[in-house]
Design a protein around this motif. Structure first.
Motif, mmCIF file in Angstrom:
data_model
loop_
_atom_site.group_PDB
_atom_site.id
_atom_site.type_symbol
_atom_site.label_atom_id
_atom_site.label_comp_id
_atom_site.label_asym_id
_atom_site.label_seq_id
_atom_site.Cartn_x
_atom_site.Cartn_y
_atom_site.Cartn_z
ATOM 1 N N ILE A 181 0.841 -1.196 0.000
ATOM 2 C CA ILE A 181 0.000 0.000 0.000
ATOM 3 C C ILE A 181 0.882 1.254 0.000
ATOM 4 O O ILE A 181 1.978 1.250 0.540
ATOM 5 N N THR A 182 0.409 2.330 -0.619
ATOM 6 C CA THR A 182 1.205 3.561 -0.641
ATOM 7 C C THR A 182 1.210 4.223 0.725
ATOM 8 O O THR A 182 0.315 3.998 1.553
ATOM 9 N N HIS A 183 2.196 5.066 0.946
ATOM 10 C CA HIS A 183 2.252 5.824 2.200
ATOM 11 C C HIS A 183 1.011 6.686 2.372
ATOM 12 O O HIS A 183 0.461 6.792 3.479
ATOM 13 N N ASP A 184 0.555 7.309 1.297
ATOM 14 C CA ASP A 184 -0.635 8.161 1.380
ATOM 15 C C ASP A 184 -1.880 7.364 1.733
ATOM 16 O O ASP A 184 -2.668 7.777 2.602
ATOM 17 N N SER A 185 -2.068 6.226 1.074
ATOM 18 C CA SER A 185 -3.265 5.414 1.340
ATOM 19 C C SER A 185 -3.258 4.860 2.760
ATOM 20 O O SER A 185 -4.297 4.804 3.428
#
Length: 234
Positions: free
Chosen positions: A46-50
């Motif tokens: 998963i992305t850091h933002d998500s």
């Protein structure tokens, strides 16, 4: 005085993210208006933002603003000035690698020993121990060191699983793997079952939740420790 909540998991079966811990978190972070979330473990890529958005949604219930550590131009300064920190679960190898490569491990340790309110789940709990060597995660990346924060004088095995009676093959059990660890190391290990956590207040480490923990000490037979007990290996 150290002030940590170290949970085996972020989500218990049938629940939503952090919901089983909300009463504890409400008290633990009662003086914090803003929390820094460390998303480096990136479960499932998963992305850091998500990942930060997921944490932000959970803390909306407590009226606490969440900011991802990756959002700061100077993450070290961000930790030095943080009111509270939460490190989420995922891959411990990746988490430890990123903390070292961004020169943050020592800063996080220093703040924790100063009394910074800290929450860890899974990988975020692993790094509170003496080393990350009792993680269940795949070594997808090679961190500079296995040494972690040492906020507690033992290692933790989150998501601890007992052998399932009647199943003929499960590969190595967690108990077997921890026994292998103790052939080369003397650090005690706490097998922390799902829905359990350790509350750290100063030098007192108390097992919380509805389940017992499985305790492993080098040269001793594993034993159970009931919830509400103090973890003491002196």
């Amino acid at each position: 005085m150290k002030n940590l909540l170290l949970a085996s998991t972020s989500t218990v079966f049938g629940g939503s993210y952090l919901d089983y811990l909300l009463p504890e978190l409400n008290n633990h972070f009662k003086d914090a208006e803003r929390l820094i979330f460390i998303p480096y473990a990136r479960p499932g890529g998963i992305t850091h933002d998500s990942y930060t958005d997921k944490a932000r949604e959970a803390f909306d219930n407590l009226d606490i603003e969440v900011v991802g550590l990756h959002e700061f131009n100077d993450p070290k300064a961000a930790l030095q000035n943080a009111e509270a920190v939460f490190t989420g679960g995922g891959n411990t190898f990746l988490l430890v690698d990123q903390l070292y490569k961004n020169d943050l491990m020592a800063t996080l340790r220093e703040r924790i020993f100063e009394g910074l309110p800290y929450l860890g789940t899974s990988a975020g709990t692993n790094i509170a121990g003496v080393s990350m060597q009792t993680t269940n995660d795949m070594p997808i990346i090679y961190p500079p060191s296995f040494k972690t924060i040492g906020a507690v004088p033992f290692n933790i095995n989150p998501h601890y699983l007992d052998p399932i009676e009647g199943i003929e093959h499960m590969g190595e059990t967690r108990e077997t793997r921890i026994a292998e660890f103790h052939h080369f190391n003397t650090i005690p290990v706490v097998g922390l079952r799902e829905g359990s956590w350790i509350a750290v207040n100063g030098k007192t480490n108390t097992l919380k939740g509805s389940l017992s923990a499985r305790i492993f000490e080098a040269g001793k037979k594993p034993y159970e420790l009931e919830s509400g007990s103090v973890l003491n290996f002196d």
